[in-house]
Enzyme design. Sequence first.
Site, mmCIF file in Angstrom:
data_model
loop_
_atom_site.group_PDB
_atom_site.id
_atom_site.type_symbol
_atom_site.label_atom_id
_atom_site.label_comp_id
_atom_site.label_asym_id
_atom_site.label_seq_id
_atom_site.Cartn_x
_atom_site.Cartn_y
_atom_site.Cartn_z
ATOM 1 N N TYR A 126 -8.806 3.532 14.181
ATOM 2 C CA TYR A 126 -7.598 2.686 14.124
ATOM 3 C C TYR A 126 -7.517 1.778 15.346
ATOM 4 O O TYR A 126 -7.408 0.550 15.224
ATOM 5 C CB TYR A 126 -6.341 3.562 14.027
ATOM 6 C CG TYR A 126 -5.059 2.809 14.363
ATOM 7 C CD1 TYR A 126 -4.601 1.774 13.550
ATOM 8 C CD2 TYR A 126 -4.314 3.128 15.506
ATOM 9 C CE1 TYR A 126 -3.431 1.069 13.866
ATOM 10 C CE2 TYR A 126 -3.149 2.428 15.819
ATOM 11 C CZ TYR A 126 -2.710 1.403 15.003
ATOM 12 O OH TYR A 126 -1.568 0.712 15.316
ATOM 13 N N THR A 134 0.874 -1.175 0.000
ATOM 14 C CA THR A 134 0.000 0.000 0.000
ATOM 15 C C THR A 134 0.913 1.228 0.000
ATOM 16 O O THR A 134 2.138 1.094 -0.045
ATOM 17 C CB THR A 134 -0.855 0.039 1.288
ATOM 18 O OG1 THR A 134 0.016 0.268 2.398
ATOM 19 C CG2 THR A 134 -1.640 -1.255 1.482
ATOM 20 N N THR A 170 -1.011 -2.672 19.343
ATOM 21 C CA THR A 170 -0.637 -1.347 19.848
ATOM 22 C C THR A 170 -1.166 -1.123 21.269
ATOM 23 O O THR A 170 -2.182 -1.724 21.648
ATOM 24 C CB THR A 170 -1.232 -0.276 18.902
ATOM 25 O OG1 THR A 170 -1.169 0.990 19.532
ATOM 26 C CG2 THR A 170 -2.697 -0.546 18.580
ATOM 27 N N ASP A 171 -0.528 -0.205 21.995
ATOM 28 C CA ASP A 171 -1.047 0.165 23.327
ATOM 29 C C ASP A 171 -2.288 1.048 23.206
ATOM 30 O O ASP A 171 -2.978 1.285 24.201
ATOM 31 C CB ASP A 171 0.041 0.866 24.161
ATOM 32 C CG ASP A 171 0.517 2.192 23.571
ATOM 33 O OD1 ASP A 171 0.170 2.512 22.413
ATOM 34 O OD2 ASP A 171 1.252 2.918 24.275
ATOM 35 N N GLU A 172 -2.581 1.519 21.960
ATOM 36 C CA GLU A 172 -3.737 2.413 21.802
ATOM 37 C C GLU A 172 -5.063 1.692 22.079
ATOM 38 O O GLU A 172 -6.080 2.334 22.282
ATOM 39 C CB GLU A 172 -3.744 3.042 20.393
ATOM 40 C CG GLU A 172 -2.499 3.870 20.158
ATOM 41 C CD GLU A 172 -2.580 4.774 18.943
ATOM 42 O OE1 GLU A 172 -3.677 5.187 18.559
ATOM 43 O OE2 GLU A 172 -1.506 5.067 18.377
ATOM 44 N N LYS A 208 4.094 10.449 9.625
ATOM 45 C CA LYS A 208 4.007 10.279 11.081
ATOM 46 C C LYS A 208 4.793 11.392 11.784
ATOM 47 O O LYS A 208 5.705 11.991 11.192
ATOM 48 C CB LYS A 208 4.550 8.908 11.487
ATOM 49 C CG LYS A 208 3.791 7.733 10.867
ATOM 50 C CD LYS A 208 2.557 7.344 11.662
ATOM 51 C CE LYS A 208 1.718 6.296 10.968
ATOM 52 N NZ LYS A 208 1.923 4.930 11.361
ATOM 53 N N ASN A 256 6.370 3.882 18.164
ATOM 54 C CA ASN A 256 7.723 3.618 17.660
ATOM 55 C C ASN A 256 8.240 4.818 16.884
ATOM 56 O O ASN A 256 7.462 5.576 16.304
ATOM 57 C CB ASN A 256 7.694 2.449 16.681
ATOM 58 C CG ASN A 256 7.614 1.092 17.352
ATOM 59 O OD1 ASN A 256 8.225 0.144 16.912
ATOM 60 N ND2 ASN A 256 6.853 0.980 18.419
ATOM 61 N N ALA A 309 -9.743 0.990 17.531
ATOM 62 C CA ALA A 309 -10.880 0.069 17.649
ATOM 63 C C ALA A 309 -10.680 -1.132 16.729
ATOM 64 O O ALA A 309 -10.982 -2.278 17.087
ATOM 65 C CB ALA A 309 -12.178 0.799 17.315
ATOM 66 N N SER A 310 -10.135 -0.884 15.516
ATOM 67 C CA SER A 310 -9.919 -2.012 14.589
ATOM 68 C C SER A 310 -8.809 -2.926 15.106
ATOM 69 O O SER A 310 -8.883 -4.150 14.965
ATOM 70 C CB SER A 310 -9.606 -1.506 13.174
ATOM 71 O OG SER A 310 -8.336 -0.880 13.136
ATOM 72 N N LYS A 311 -7.782 -2.350 15.743
ATOM 73 C CA LYS A 311 -6.718 -3.192 16.305
ATOM 74 C C LYS A 311 -7.260 -3.964 17.512
ATOM 75 O O LYS A 311 -6.928 -5.129 17.717
ATOM 76 C CB LYS A 311 -5.509 -2.340 16.720
ATOM 77 C CG LYS A 311 -4.717 -1.742 15.568
ATOM 78 C CD LYS A 311 -4.073 -2.774 14.650
ATOM 79 C CE LYS A 311 -2.926 -3.525 15.287
ATOM 80 N NZ LYS A 311 -2.215 -4.393 14.296
HETATM 81 N N1 LIG Z 1 4.079 2.498 14.373
HETATM 82 C C1 LIG Z 1 3.854 2.346 15.676
HETATM 83 O O1 LIG Z 1 4.222 3.220 16.461
HETATM 84 C C2 LIG Z 1 3.185 1.092 16.177
HETATM 85 C C3 LIG Z 1 3.146 0.887 17.562
HETATM 86 C C4 LIG Z 1 2.583 -0.293 18.043
HETATM 87 C C5 LIG Z 1 2.074 -1.236 17.173
HETATM 88 N N2 LIG Z 1 2.096 -1.002 15.839
HETATM 89 C C6 LIG Z 1 1.569 -2.066 14.956
HETATM 90 O O2 LIG Z 1 2.676 -2.613 14.263
HETATM 91 C C7 LIG Z 1 2.283 -3.001 12.953
HETATM 92 C C8 LIG Z 1 3.165 -2.342 11.918
HETATM 93 O O3 LIG Z 1 3.069 -0.924 12.068
HETATM 94 P P1 LIG Z 1 3.913 0.061 11.131
HETATM 95 O O4 LIG Z 1 4.051 1.330 11.850
HETATM 96 O O5 LIG Z 1 5.103 -0.650 10.643
HETATM 97 O O6 LIG Z 1 2.879 0.253 9.941
HETATM 98 P P2 LIG Z 1 3.150 0.737 8.449
HETATM 99 O O7 LIG Z 1 1.906 1.469 8.054
HETATM 100 O O8 LIG Z 1 4.459 1.424 8.332
HETATM 101 O O9 LIG Z 1 3.269 -0.620 7.619
HETATM 102 C C9 LIG Z 1 2.156 -1.461 7.384
HETATM 103 C C10 LIG Z 1 2.532 -2.435 6.272
HETATM 104 O O10 LIG Z 1 1.403 -3.307 6.054
HETATM 105 C C11 LIG Z 1 1.167 -3.390 4.658
HETATM 106 N N3 LIG Z 1 -0.258 -3.633 4.440
HETATM 107 C C12 LIG Z 1 -1.296 -2.777 4.691
HETATM 108 N N4 LIG Z 1 -2.454 -3.343 4.328
HETATM 109 C C13 LIG Z 1 -2.157 -4.585 3.867
HETATM 110 C C14 LIG Z 1 -2.937 -5.662 3.351
HETATM 111 N N5 LIG Z 1 -4.266 -5.565 3.238
HETATM 112 N N6 LIG Z 1 -2.307 -6.808 2.993
HETATM 113 C C15 LIG Z 1 -0.950 -6.916 3.099
HETATM 114 N N7 LIG Z 1 -0.159 -5.915 3.532
HETATM 115 C C16 LIG Z 1 -0.764 -4.767 3.930
HETATM 116 C C17 LIG Z 1 1.616 -2.047 4.074
HETATM 117 O O11 LIG Z 1 1.909 -2.144 2.685
HETATM 118 C C18 LIG Z 1 2.834 -1.749 4.943
HETATM 119 O O12 LIG Z 1 3.997 -2.304 4.372
HETATM 120 C C19 LIG Z 1 0.809 -2.640 12.814
HETATM 121 O O13 LIG Z 1 0.050 -3.792 13.068
HETATM 122 C C20 LIG Z 1 0.590 -1.596 13.899
HETATM 123 O O14 LIG Z 1 -0.728 -1.627 14.361
HETATM 124 C C21 LIG Z 1 2.650 0.141 15.310
#
Ligand SMILES: NC(=O)c1ccc[n+]([C@@H]2O[C@H](COP(=O)([O-])OP(=O)(O)OC[C@H]3O[C@@H](n4cnc5c(N)ncnc54)[C@H](O)[C@@H]3O)[C@@H](O)[C@H]2O)c1
Length: 340
Positions: free
Chosen positions: A160, A37, A135-137, A199, A190, A162-164
Amino acid sequence: MAKKVLVTGGAGFIGSAVIRFILQNTDDCVVNIDALTYAGNLESLQGTASNSAYTFEQVDICNKKELVRVFSEHSPDVVMHLAAESHVDRSINSPSDFILTNVVGTYNMLEVAKAYWSNLDKNKQDRFIFHHISTDEVYGDLEDGELFTEETPYCPSSPYSASKAASDHLVRAWFRTYDFPVVISNCSNNYGPYQFPEKLIPLIINNAIEGKKLPIYGAGDQVRDWLYVEDHAEALYKVVTKGKLGQTYNIGGHNEKKNIDVVMTICNLLDELIPLADRSYTSQITHVEDRPGHDKRYAIDAAKISRDLSWQPSETFESGIRKTVLWYLDNKEWCVAVTK
Ligand SMILES: NC(=O)c1ccc[n+]([C@@H]2O[C@H](COP(=O)([O-])OP(=O)(O)OC[C@H]3O[C@@H](n4cnc5c(N)ncnc54)[C@H](O)[C@@H]3O)[C@@H](O)[C@H]2O)c1
């Protein structure tokens, strides 16, 4: 024993850090499933494509048929499920992709992985684990002095979170109902290299050096607990290799900062590294209308992962943010490439 790790969302910010961590520090192989994406960029995995221990599959986790093919072709030993729509502001303006990927996509992953796992031989079945990264959210807003523990009730505020939260509940239900072997981790905010430039931290760094405004929601007094992404990647590998089935592990950096203080720190670093002749970068700070439903404070109690899995973050906020600012200054082409 070397494993084959199926990582979803490996072209994203945290997923690419996880893949780099595994390939640099273990003998494991990685299969990366990513739909690419706007948030997924293979530029974040430069140098990895030629590694014989790495395979990429451009697959959408909403496509069950393709997931079945990938599991059957690659026979993974463990799954680390990170693919998600992850940007809170986008979830407020268009929640449907968040429901599709985060809820329906996770449901597909559980169904396909469960069917695959039930047909494994006993040996491989006993070693299989599905690690859901969250996530902690999901815990919602915190009062001063409180910390999120693994027992904190869920109270998500944004589409977001709520979906997580929904996806976390599905994963726990598959454990409880079907004995499907899962583990969940919930992490704080992160930051670090390869974070998509919309971000907060990369946005502020890039806007500052381009002479643009530095937008702060409201007074900027929202508190977040920041964790350097490479520390998170190491923690996730500990969870998937040493975590106990059915358990949840909170991951955090003990680095609570107000958003305004994060922005001031970045400006001060830029003043030191690439000073402007006549003013400080802080002069670009602009307060904008607050995000609807904006949570005031998040903070993680990471005692369980520290005690049970011997994990501690290596970076302080001060060391991690300096590395991050230097990385964005050195990698402007990456930002241009991924935002095109
Ligand atoms: N960024 C943060 O601070 C944070 C903190 C805690 C948890 N998280 C969780 O960690 C995970 C990764 O977060 P991130 O920040 O790297 O996100 P990001 O948005 O940078 O990356 C998400 C990745 O998922 C892929 N993706 C999205 N929809 C998809 C689909 N339908 N099929 C296959 N691939 C798909 C995207 O192409 C992308 O490479 C998420 O689950 C997020 O909820 C993130």
